[in-house]
Design an enzyme around this catalytic site. Structure first.
Site, short mmCIF file in Angstrom:
data_model
loop_
_atom_site.label_atom_id
_atom_site.label_comp_id
_atom_site.label_asym_id
_atom_site.label_seq_id
_atom_site.Cartn_x
_atom_site.Cartn_y
_atom_site.Cartn_z
N GLY A 208 0.86 -1.22 0.02
CA GLY A 208 -0.14 -0.10 0.00
C GLY A 208 0.89 1.14 -0.06
N ASN A 209 0.24 2.28 0.33
CA ASN A 209 0.99 3.73 0.50
C ASN A 209 0.37 4.43 1.48
OD1 ASN A 209 -0.97 5.48 -1.10
ND2 ASN A 209 -0.55 4.02 -2.59
#
Ligand code: C5P
Length: 398
Positions: A208-209
């Site tokens: 993810g980020n």
């Protein structure tokens, strides 16, 4: 829709004046600023203290301050307002409005107002049914005023019939509808992508980020408050939407975001691609949890589809597209390359090197780049930045 709107609430001498308190509460909860102007008869039904406590402003009733010689300028008041709402409006006030009988502060304010005027009649059924009331209401309609029709039901006189002031929540809804239809994005469909994407590695892990989705959600609220129908395609975030003109689609991965965006783009006038979409996703996703082993674990990644680039390639001439670039180095050149490669109308650059800008922050500092050049903006809250971006879009269209 009502956020920041300046509303004059005119209250006149009807028992429905007590419902004005609920109108004030509802408007203030939605972010409006309310100034009460009350007639002498209105004050017999409800005290100015109650109203000033609810609005956090002195109530205006008289032309002159009795003790200090000050005077209330009905002209300034009339120009200040974004809308004038007269609720409840008695037969007497409606008659004075229709005929310009300016014998109190409310009627002079009404005559000076440049803003739209909404009138919510409240009276007994026979007074409401009288031909003079109807003739006066017709006159108000012919002046461009909006009449919020009274409902039928039990009246304070114990009679049953038409004359009950419309319920406060419906009066507020009329205002919301008015502002949504009169905004500079009224009738437009705007698609916005927001937040991160999660790319599954196995049933419990993902790539993810740090995107919080705050910028995309602020843009969705801004567009909706200016009258647009908003399709918000959001990755996993912990944010809520407030405006009922926002239709939200929650997705998880880049491929789910791409699929939804392709479905909604053809019916969108404007697309704002604000999401931090993963550029790579695992080639294969393990169906069971990957176990710890002694050796390094290699996860092979394949590129995701670039949604912006694809939509840019099928974009019609009447569609506008805005992209974002979050950069850490060579900011300007990288953003300009993306502007061209993705066929965007403009790109919003934010640099991770700027204090207070980028992921998770409540603020942002942007530069807008288009074919004509670049425009720098100060560090601002994300909702103010959203306003700047949409103003830029509207002005560059003109
Ligand atoms: O990741 P990149 O810096 O190229 O992103 C620039 C713009 O492209 C952003 O507006 C982003 O939302 C969009 N984008 C996209 N699909 C991707 C990657 C980026 O729509 N797979």
């Amino acid at each position: 829709m009502l956020k920041g709107k300046k509303i004059i609430l005119g209250i006149t001498g009807s028992i429905a004046a007590y419902k004005a308190c609920y109108i004030i509460r509802g408007l203030i909860k939605k972010g409006a600023e309310v100034q009460v102007v009350i007639t002498p008869a209105g004050k017999e039904f409800i005290t100015p203290i109650t109203l000033s406590a609810l609005t956090s402003k002195p109530v205006i009733s008289d032309f002159f301050g009795q003790r200090d010689g000050s005077w209330n300028s009905h002209v300034d008041l009339g120009l200040w307002a974004d809308a004038v709402v007269i609720a409840p409006a008695t037969a007497s006030t409606i008659g004075k409005m229709a005929n310009g009988i300016a014998d109190n502060m409310l009627i002079t304010t009404y005559l000076s107002a440049k803003a739209p005027v909404f009138v919510a009649p409240a009276m007994d059924l026979d007074m409401y049914a009288h031909p003079s009331t109807h003739a006066n209401l017709d006159k108000l309609r012919s002046y461009g005023n909006y009449i919020i029709e009274p409902g039928s039901g039990f009246l304070a006189s114990h009679l049953v019939g038409k004359g009950r002031m419309e319920e406060p929540e419906n009066i507020i809804q009329v205002l919301e509808d008015y502002f949504s239809q009169s905004g500079d994005l009224a009738g437009k469909n705007v698609m916005i992508t927001a937040g991160p994407t999660f790319e599954k590695i196995d049933p419990v892990r993902f790539i993810g980020n740090y995107s919080s989705g705050k910028m995309g959600f602020a843009l969705a609220e801004e567009c909706a408050s200016r009258g647009a129908n908003v399709y918000l395609i959001s990755g996993p975030v912990s944010l809520k939407t407030h405006n009922n003109k926002i239709q939200r689609f929650d997705i998880e991965s880049a491929s789910e975001m791409a699929e939804k965006a392709m479905e909604l783009f053809p019916k969108s006038d404007i697309a704002i691609l604000c999401a931090a979409v993963a550029d790579f996703t695992p080639l294969t996703k393990s169906s069971s949890k990957i176990k710890r082993e002694k050796d390094n674990l290699n996860i092979e990644l394949k590129p995701t589809q670039d949604i912006a680039a694809y939509l840019g390639s099928i974009k019609k001439t009447n569609q506008r597209m805005i992209g974002f670039a979050l950069e850490t180095n060579n900011e300007f050149d990288n953003a300009t390359a993306k502007l061209n490669r993705k066929n965007l109308d403009f790109i919003v650059l934010n640099s991770l090197n700027e204090e207070g800008a980028g992921f998770q922050h409540e603020t942002n500092k942007i530069t807008i780049i288009d074919k004509k050049g670049s425009t720098h903006f100060d560090l601002k809250s994300k909702s103010e930045v959203a306003k700047d971006i949409i103003d830029y879009l509207i002005n560059s269209q003109a």
